[in-house]
Scaffold this active site. Structure first.
Site, PDB file in Angstrom:
ATOM      1  N   ASN A   1       0.842  -1.195   0.000  1.00 18.69           N
ATOM      2  CA  ASN A   1       0.000   0.000   0.000  1.00 18.69           C
ATOM      3  C   ASN A   1       0.877   1.244   0.000  1.00 18.69           C
ATOM      4  O   ASN A   1       1.958   1.268   0.588  1.00 18.69           O
ATOM      5  CB  ASN A   1      -0.998   0.003   1.169  1.00 18.69           C
ATOM      6  CG  ASN A   1      -0.378  -0.054   2.538  1.00 18.69           C
ATOM      7  OD1 ASN A   1       0.566  -0.802   2.784  1.00 18.69           O
ATOM      8  ND2 ASN A   1      -0.931   0.707   3.463  1.00 18.69           N
TER       9      ASN A   1
ATOM     10  N   CYS B   1      -4.048   0.738  -2.660  1.00 16.27           N
ATOM     11  CA  CYS B   1      -3.942  -0.488  -1.866  1.00 16.27           C
ATOM     12  C   CYS B   1      -2.864  -1.407  -2.439  1.00 16.27           C
ATOM     13  O   CYS B   1      -2.525  -1.329  -3.622  1.00 16.27           O
ATOM     14  CB  CYS B   1      -5.271  -1.221  -1.855  1.00 16.27           C
ATOM     15  SG  CYS B   1      -6.637  -0.301  -1.137  1.00 16.27           S
TER      16      CYS B   1
ATOM     17  N   GLU C   1      -3.056  -4.542  -3.163  1.00  9.09           N
ATOM     18  CA  GLU C   1      -3.570  -5.407  -4.212  1.00  9.09           C
ATOM     19  C   GLU C   1      -3.555  -4.710  -5.562  1.00  9.09           C
ATOM     20  O   GLU C   1      -3.127  -5.267  -6.577  1.00  9.09           O
ATOM     21  CB  GLU C   1      -5.005  -5.855  -3.902  1.00  9.09           C
ATOM     22  CG  GLU C   1      -5.139  -6.597  -2.588  1.00  9.09           C
ATOM     23  CD  GLU C   1      -5.460  -5.679  -1.409  1.00  9.09           C
ATOM     24  OE1 GLU C   1      -4.736  -4.677  -1.180  1.00  9.09           O
ATOM     25  OE2 GLU C   1      -6.440  -5.970  -0.702  1.00  9.09           O
TER      26      GLU C   1
ATOM     27  N   CYS D   1     -10.394  -4.542  -0.192  1.00  5.59           N
ATOM     28  CA  CYS D   1     -11.530  -3.621  -0.203  1.00  5.59           C
ATOM     29  C   CYS D   1     -12.364  -3.855  -1.472  1.00  5.59           C
ATOM     30  O   CYS D   1     -11.963  -4.597  -2.373  1.00  5.59           O
ATOM     31  CB  CYS D   1     -11.052  -2.169  -0.128  1.00  5.59           C
ATOM     32  SG  CYS D   1     -10.321  -1.547  -1.658  1.00  5.59           S
TER      33      CYS D   1
ATOM     34  N   CYS E   1     -10.564  -3.019  -4.784  1.00  8.60           N
ATOM     35  CA  CYS E   1      -9.575  -4.040  -5.146  1.00  8.60           C
ATOM     36  C   CYS E   1     -10.250  -5.302  -5.658  1.00  8.60           C
ATOM     37  O   CYS E   1      -9.781  -5.923  -6.611  1.00  8.60           O
ATOM     38  CB  CYS E   1      -8.681  -4.359  -3.957  1.00  8.60           C
ATOM     39  SG  CYS E   1      -7.517  -3.022  -3.590  1.00  8.60           S
TER      40      CYS E   1
END
Length: 136
Positions: free
Chosen positions: A41, A52, A54, A90, A93
């Site tokens: 992140n 993020c 991801e 999230c 993502c």
């Protein structure tokens, strides 16, 4: 492979830039061609510009020509401590991951350590998703 992905996510977490939340996340993405791409992140003072782990991994992989993914491992926790909880992706993502799933689904591994993890399919985490087929 799961342990390798988790360990690489743990390693990526160490590079996180999280001066505001102090919540560091690492991700390791397994591509359809057998490569692993990591991300962490990266926070921003405006919060909305934060990325993020991801999505960092996905965008890095796509920028290198990799556009199909089989699985991702995600770890997160407060700076200076081992992960105490599972760090789920999230909603944004989850949507980004759904764009690049190699098969009908993608395996999502959320972990505290190489020995303590949970595994889900992306469709479990994002049911009734909206994808490219939805706009054809």
């Amino acid at each position: 492979m799961k342990r390798t992905l988790i360990q690489m996510a743990l390693n990526a977490r160490e590079s996180a830039y999280a001066p505001y939340s102090h919540y560091q996340v690492g991700a390791a993405l397994f591509t359809d061609d057998g490569e692993i791409v990591t991300g962490c992140n990266v926070e921003n003072a405006t919060y909305g510009a934060t990325c993020c782990a991801e999505r960092t991994a996905v965008f890095k992989a796509v920028s290198e020509g990799k556009k199909h993914f089989q699985s991702i491992a995600i770890v997160g926790g407060m700076e200076g401590r081992e992960p105490e909880d599972y760090a789920y992706p999230c909603g944004i993502c989850r949507q980004v991951l759904s764009e690049f799933a190699a098969r009908d689904d993608l395996t999502v591994i959320v972990a505290k350590s190489c020995d303590d993890y949970k595994e889900y399919s992306l469709s479990e985490l994002l049911p009734c998703s909206f994808g490219g087929d939805s706009i054809k």
